[in-house]
Scaffold this active site. Structure first.
Site, PDB file in Angstrom:
ATOM      1  N   THR A  22       0.835  -1.198   0.000  1.00  0.00           N
ATOM      2  CA  THR A  22       0.000   0.000   0.000  1.00  0.00           C
ATOM      3  C   THR A  22       0.870   1.248   0.000  1.00  0.00           C
ATOM      4  OG1 THR A  22      -1.941   1.035   0.995  1.00  0.00           O
ATOM      5  CG2 THR A  22      -0.384   0.013   2.534  1.00  0.00           C
ATOM      6  N   LYS A  51       3.453   1.350  -3.739  1.00  0.00           N
ATOM      7  CA  LYS A  51       2.809   0.639  -4.859  1.00  0.00           C
ATOM      8  C   LYS A  51       3.634   0.736  -6.159  1.00  0.00           C
ATOM      9  CE  LYS A  51      -2.061   0.676  -3.516  1.00  0.00           C
ATOM     10  NZ  LYS A  51      -3.404   1.076  -3.949  1.00  0.00           N
ATOM     11  N   ASP A  92      -6.832  -3.478  -7.585  1.00  0.00           N
ATOM     12  CA  ASP A  92      -7.775  -2.347  -7.514  1.00  0.00           C
ATOM     13  C   ASP A  92      -8.655  -2.332  -8.764  1.00  0.00           C
ATOM     14  OD1 ASP A  92      -6.944  -1.386  -5.057  1.00  0.00           O
ATOM     15  OD2 ASP A  92      -5.489   0.015  -5.897  1.00  0.00           O
ATOM     16  N   GLY A 112      -8.403  13.885  -9.166  1.00  0.00           N
ATOM     17  CA  GLY A 112      -7.207  13.218  -8.648  1.00  0.00           C
ATOM     18  C   GLY A 112      -6.469  12.481  -9.747  1.00  0.00           C
ATOM     19  N   GLY A 127     -16.712   3.630  -1.684  1.00  0.00           N
ATOM     20  CA  GLY A 127     -15.581   2.761  -2.006  1.00  0.00           C
ATOM     21  C   GLY A 127     -15.607   1.380  -1.359  1.00  0.00           C
TER      22      GLY A 127
HETATM   23  P1  NAP Z   1      -2.238   9.126  -4.194  1.00  0.00           P
HETATM   24  O1  NAP Z   1      -1.513   8.301  -5.200  1.00  0.00           O
HETATM   25  O2  NAP Z   1      -1.476   9.767  -3.096  1.00  0.00           O
HETATM   26  O3  NAP Z   1      -3.031  10.280  -5.013  1.00  0.00           O
HETATM   27  C1  NAP Z   1      -3.821  11.233  -4.352  1.00  0.00           C
HETATM   28  C2  NAP Z   1      -4.412  12.241  -5.343  1.00  0.00           C
HETATM   29  O4  NAP Z   1      -5.239  13.125  -4.584  1.00  0.00           O
HETATM   30  C3  NAP Z   1      -3.374  13.107  -6.057  1.00  0.00           C
HETATM   31  O5  NAP Z   1      -3.785  13.361  -7.367  1.00  0.00           O
HETATM   32  C4  NAP Z   1      -3.370  14.401  -5.232  1.00  0.00           C
HETATM   33  O6  NAP Z   1      -3.131  15.549  -6.001  1.00  0.00           O
HETATM   34  C5  NAP Z   1      -4.814  14.474  -4.785  1.00  0.00           C
HETATM   35  N1  NAP Z   1      -4.892  15.215  -3.521  1.00  0.00           N
HETATM   36  C6  NAP Z   1      -4.387  14.845  -2.316  1.00  0.00           C
HETATM   37  N2  NAP Z   1      -4.653  15.794  -1.394  1.00  0.00           N
HETATM   38  C7  NAP Z   1      -5.312  16.788  -2.061  1.00  0.00           C
HETATM   39  C8  NAP Z   1      -5.842  18.056  -1.662  1.00  0.00           C
HETATM   40  N3  NAP Z   1      -5.742  18.482  -0.396  1.00  0.00           N
HETATM   41  N4  NAP Z   1      -6.465  18.808  -2.589  1.00  0.00           N
HETATM   42  C9  NAP Z   1      -6.579  18.388  -3.875  1.00  0.00           C
HETATM   43  N5  NAP Z   1      -6.094  17.202  -4.314  1.00  0.00           N
HETATM   44  C10 NAP Z   1      -5.471  16.418  -3.408  1.00  0.00           C
HETATM   45  O7  NAP Z   1      -3.384   8.290  -3.462  1.00  0.00           O
HETATM   46  P2  NAP Z   1      -4.230   7.059  -4.051  1.00  0.00           P
HETATM   47  O8  NAP Z   1      -3.522   5.791  -3.801  1.00  0.00           O
HETATM   48  O9  NAP Z   1      -4.655   7.377  -5.436  1.00  0.00           O
HETATM   49  O10 NAP Z   1      -5.489   7.053  -3.051  1.00  0.00           O
HETATM   50  C11 NAP Z   1      -6.414   8.121  -3.079  1.00  0.00           C
HETATM   51  C12 NAP Z   1      -7.689   7.783  -2.299  1.00  0.00           C
HETATM   52  O11 NAP Z   1      -8.310   6.621  -2.808  1.00  0.00           O
HETATM   53  C13 NAP Z   1      -7.457   7.523  -0.806  1.00  0.00           C
HETATM   54  O12 NAP Z   1      -8.494   8.166  -0.095  1.00  0.00           O
HETATM   55  C14 NAP Z   1      -7.603   6.035  -0.673  1.00  0.00           C
HETATM   56  O13 NAP Z   1      -8.103   5.648   0.597  1.00  0.00           O
HETATM   57  C15 NAP Z   1      -8.646   5.746  -1.752  1.00  0.00           C
HETATM   58  N6  NAP Z   1      -8.544   4.356  -2.222  1.00  0.00           N
HETATM   59  C16 NAP Z   1      -9.606   3.541  -2.012  1.00  0.00           C
HETATM   60  C17 NAP Z   1      -9.552   2.230  -2.429  1.00  0.00           C
HETATM   61  C18 NAP Z   1     -10.725   1.324  -2.191  1.00  0.00           C
HETATM   62  O14 NAP Z   1     -10.543   0.095  -2.248  1.00  0.00           O
HETATM   63  N7  NAP Z   1     -11.917   1.833  -1.969  1.00  0.00           N
HETATM   64  C19 NAP Z   1      -8.395   1.730  -3.064  1.00  0.00           C
HETATM   65  C20 NAP Z   1      -7.318   2.601  -3.289  1.00  0.00           C
HETATM   66  C21 NAP Z   1      -7.402   3.927  -2.851  1.00  0.00           C
HETATM   67  P3  NAP Z   1      -1.621  16.051  -6.381  1.00  0.00           P
HETATM   68  O15 NAP Z   1      -1.227  15.249  -7.598  1.00  0.00           O
HETATM   69  O16 NAP Z   1      -1.789  17.495  -6.635  1.00  0.00           O
HETATM   70  O17 NAP Z   1      -0.758  15.738  -5.161  1.00  0.00           O
END
Ligand code: NAP
Length: 293
Positions: free
Chosen positions: A69, A73, A109, A133, A255
């Site tokens: 995680t 990843k 995923d 995102g 989710g």
């Molecule tokens: P990640 O790779 O860190 O990407 C996060 C994204 O969110 C980036 O594009 C970032 O923008 C944006 N972001 C973060 N903080 C922000 C803010 N304050 N304002 C605007 N944009 C913001 O994370 P990820 O792995 O994609 O995960 C993202 C979410 O998906 C998490 O909440 C996670 O729990 C959820 N998720 C759920 C599942 C499920 O099974 N349901 C699976 C995977 C992930 P920048 O590029 O500008 O930094």
């Protein structure tokens, strides 16, 4: 899973940092117990300088596999011997199988996203979508949409434009998809873009516990009753983003099903057994509701 760990118990790991918010040990150990399988799932909070050593350690200890995680990843990929086609395209691995030191990486995923959106497949074909995102889960979402849902256009809204550009270029190069348009949060027409999207997805962590008043949009006027609105967050189950969408009578999805179905695919890769999805989902909902009350 039996309550007692034995010498021959099959071990499955989870590596990430931080990992205190993860529900994966609950999900997998419950599923293993329900299926009466002699496996145990163990979480490890690993500092990045120890990533390679941690992986070698799991090989030495005969772990049959592990989940990966945030933030590993992508960083895990150079340590693997084989990558599934999907994880190579996305550049992200969340599940590894260890075959006597030979490590194969997968991204489950995709299965979670596919199972969640499959009931709406006919409604979604050849429509415009908006995704907030551009991180790892956004890439898995975009891959799944292009591969299975025939999008006309994907509007990608991200805080950091450069990161969105890298995603756009990657899907042009690897999937020959040339209909991603990048937006930031400022343009006055963002509301029209979102309004005209059949599917709207939040892949950012905005709105996650404990920051439950945050959302990528600030008004129900972004939504209408002809839309499907999906938030990858599952805690809380109804985020501010989904509350706003529901105010405009959009169809909302959280989710939870994604979480369950990505776990199901990982479980099946490790054990070759069917995952007891309904039972685990009900127990997880009870756990989440107990925790947030
Ligand atoms: P990640 O790779 O860190 O990407 C996060 C994204 O969110 C980036 O594009 C970032 O923008 C944006 N972001 C973060 N903080 C922000 C803010 N304050 N304002 C605007 N944009 C913001 O994370 P990820 O792995 O994609 O995960 C993202 C979410 O998906 C998490 O909440 C996670 O729990 C959820 N998720 C759920 C599942 C499920 O099974 N349901 C699976 C995977 C992930 P920048 O590029 O500008 O930094």
């Amino acid at each position: 899973m039996n309550d007692l760990l034995k010498i021959k118990t099959n071990l499955i790991g989870l590596i990430g940092h931080p990992i205190k918010q993860t529900y994966s040990p609950f999900i997998h150990n419950l599923a293993l117990k329900l299926k009466n399988l002699d496996y145990y799932y163990l979480p490890f909070d690993i500092d990045s300088v120890n990533l390679k050593r941690a992986v070698k350690g799991m090989i030495s200890l005969n772990f049959i596999g592990f989940n990966v995680t945030i933030p590993y990843k992508t960083k895990i990929i150079p340590l693997l011997n084989h990558l599934s086609d999907e994880s190579a395209i996305i550049g992200s691995v969340n599940t590894v199988i260890n075959n006597e030191g030979n490590l194969s990486g997968y991204n489950t995923d995709i299965n979670g996203i596919l199972e969640t959106l499959l009931p709406y497949k006919d409604d979604l074909a050849e429509k415009d979508f908006t995704i907030f995102g551009a991180g790892g889960s956004s890439r898995a979402v975009i891959y799944t949409l292009i591969k299975y849902f025939n999008p006309r256009k994907i509007f990608l809204v991200n805080r950091t434009e450069d990161r969105a550009l890298i995603v756009k270029d990657a899907f042009l190069e690897k999937m020959r998809f040339n209909c991603i348009e990048i937006l930031n949060y400022d343009p006055p027409d963002l509301i029209d873009v979102v309004q005209n999207s059949k599917l709207v997805i939040n892949t950012t962590p905005l709105g996650m516990e404990p920051e439950v008043d945050d959302a990528v949009v600030n008004s129900h006027k972004f939504f209408n009753n002809n839309q499907i609105v999906f938030d990858l967050i599952y805690n809380p189950q109804i985020t501010k983003f989904l509350q706003l969408a529901a105010m405009s009578n959009a169809h909302i999805i959280n989710g939870l099903d994604m979480l369950i179905h990505q776990a199901a695919k990982s479980f099946e890769l490790w054990t070759l057994e069917k995952f007891p999805a309904e039972d685990v989902k009900n127990s997880l909902i009870n756990l989440l509701e107990g925790k947030n009350s």
